[in-house]
Motif scaffolding. Structure first.
Motif, short mmCIF file in Angstrom:
data_model
loop_
_atom_site.label_atom_id
_atom_site.label_comp_id
_atom_site.label_asym_id
_atom_site.label_seq_id
_atom_site.Cartn_x
_atom_site.Cartn_y
_atom_site.Cartn_z
N UNK A 95 0.79 -1.24 -0.11
CA UNK A 95 -0.15 0.00 -0.09
C UNK A 95 0.76 1.20 -0.12
N UNK A 96 2.00 1.37 0.71
CA UNK A 96 2.76 2.55 1.02
C UNK A 96 4.14 2.10 1.35
N UNK A 97 5.06 2.97 1.38
CA UNK A 97 6.45 2.70 1.77
C UNK A 97 6.90 3.98 2.35
N UNK A 102 10.79 0.14 5.20
CA UNK A 102 9.49 -0.23 5.83
C UNK A 102 8.38 -0.24 4.40
N UNK A 103 7.77 -1.31 4.14
CA UNK A 103 6.60 -1.31 3.43
C UNK A 103 5.44 -1.66 4.30
N UNK A 104 4.26 -0.99 4.03
CA UNK A 104 3.14 -1.19 4.71
C UNK A 104 2.29 -1.84 3.60
N UNK A 105 1.21 -2.58 4.05
CA UNK A 105 0.45 -3.26 2.99
C UNK A 105 -0.74 -4.16 3.60
N UNK A 315 18.20 4.67 13.66
CA UNK A 315 17.39 3.91 12.66
C UNK A 315 15.95 3.60 13.28
N UNK A 316 16.05 3.03 14.42
CA UNK A 316 14.69 2.64 15.32
C UNK A 316 13.93 4.04 15.17
N UNK A 317 14.27 5.22 15.77
CA UNK A 317 13.61 6.42 15.98
C UNK A 317 13.21 6.71 14.46
N UNK A 318 13.71 6.78 13.56
CA UNK A 318 13.46 7.21 12.20
C UNK A 318 12.15 6.37 11.62
N UNK A 319 12.33 5.07 11.83
CA UNK A 319 11.25 4.06 11.28
C UNK A 319 10.01 4.35 12.35
N UNK A 320 10.27 4.50 13.71
CA UNK A 320 8.99 4.64 14.48
C UNK A 320 8.24 6.00 14.11
N UNK A 321 8.90 6.88 13.90
CA UNK A 321 8.16 8.34 13.51
C UNK A 321 7.69 8.45 12.26
N UNK A 322 8.26 7.58 11.19
CA UNK A 322 7.71 7.57 9.78
C UNK A 322 6.41 6.50 9.69
N UNK A 325 3.63 8.04 11.61
CA UNK A 325 2.82 9.35 10.80
C UNK A 325 2.11 8.68 9.73
N UNK A 326 2.54 7.61 9.01
CA UNK A 326 1.81 6.94 8.07
C UNK A 326 0.39 6.26 8.69
#
Length: 329
Positions: A95-97, A102-105, A315-322, A325-326
């Motif tokens: 669905x999104x990146x 990370x990919x969300x789907x 990396x963990x903080x960046x991924x968690x934030x992104x 937000x999604x």
């Protein structure tokens, strides 16, 4: 995606070295998490997945103790690009990146087999062939073939999906007889596999590469078949350079390739094939960096784009934030 309880990592501060080896997120709506060999999958509600491509690397069904810088970003971005480029063949889960790693789907019910397709006799198929095996997953192989020789047409050699340990080769007839996949669905999976491989072959050729073999995973949602997981990455696929292929083949020389096979070869050369009692050779910082460079090389070669290294300081903080937000959208 398979779980591996034997994973152990020697760097408690691995993220400080710019690699993401473990994740412990708690996203809104999260119901549970699945830690695979390379990807960690977070289940959100009933319908969504957040798939994090870590920097872990596995070979011979063993997670190696060190991570590879930027590997997760490379794999995730290649897979996302190929999912988009094949969406006209069949729907896929993406669905999104929200983040480069990370990919969300969509959450689908996976089929219990992986569809492996081979255009050339190499890797594990060659290792079996040279011991005298002439039938692979119910497919008869001709006599007199050489390593890295092209098949007259690609062959499908499915495997079971093991929760732990090794996948096992299995034939179409066994899959249907055991009820792993219904006959009608399996035959559709074969058609999709051939079509995806043809597309991947054409895309690789346009970049001077040969897509040698690969694997696809499929799932079902609301009665419809979806392509799931990764596609055409160096972890799931093998690529040769087209230039010089024929000359090397005729001379019986090793092919110049972009895939994870070079890691397997390094391990075998150092006495490790994942067998009981064998020890993973030391993976120095220099070695891990060299593997990272090979992954980036494949990214740039297969996509035709310059790889943009993202900030890996936290990396963990960046991924968690992104991801949060999604999910809030």
């Amino acid at each position: 995606m398979k779980n591996d309880k034997n994973a152990s990592f020697s760097h408690s501060s691995s993220e400080n070295m710019g690699v993401l080896l473990t994740t412990h997120f708690n996203f809104p709506g999260q119901t549970h998490v699945y830690h695979g060999k390379v990807r960690d999958v977070y289940f959100i509600g009933d319908d969504l997945l957040v798939m994090v491509a870590t920097d872990r690397i596995s070979a011979f069904d063993v997670i190696l103790p060190q991570g590879i810088p930027y590997k997760g970003q490379v794999l995730n971005q290649i897979a996302a690009g190929f999912l988009d480029a094949t969406a006209d063949i069949l729907p896929n889960w993406k669905l999104s990146m929200p983040d480069p790693m990370v990919t969300m789907g969509l959450r689908c019910e996976p089929f219990k087999v992986e569809m492996v397709i081979r255009g050339y006799l190499t890797g594990s198929a060659w290792r079996e062939y040279k011991t005298g095996v002439r039938t692979l997953c119910g497919v008869d192989l001709p006599e007199g073939m050489k390593e890295n020789e092209k098949f007259s047409s690609p062959i499908i050699t499915p495997t079971t999906k093991a929760e732990e340990g090794h996948d096992e080769n299995i034939s179409k007839e066994e899959i249907i007889a055991q009820g792993l996949v219904a006959k009608e669905d399996y035959e559709q999976l074969e058609r999709y596999t051939q079509a995806l491989f043809q597309r991947g072959t054409e895309m690789a050729a346009s970049k001077g590469l040969i897509l040698v073999d690969t694997k696809y995973e499929f799932g079902k949602k609301d009665g419809k078949i979806y392509l799931i997981d990764e596609i055409h990455t160096p972890d799931s696929s093998r690529y040769f350079y087209a230039e010089g292929y024929q000359e090397r083949f005729e001379k019986g020389e090793e092919q110049k390739q972009l895939s994870k096979e070079f890691v397997r070869k390094w391990l075998m050369d150092n006495g490790f094939q994942g067998r009981e009692g064998q020890k993973v050779p030391e993976m120095t910082i220099e070695y891990c960096q060299s593997v990272s460079e090979r992954y980036i090389e494949l990214y740039e070669k297969i996509t035709g784009e310059k790889f943009a290294k993202e900030d890996i300081s936290n990396l963990s903080a960046r991924i968690e934030k992104n991801v949060k937000a999604e999910l809030s959208k």
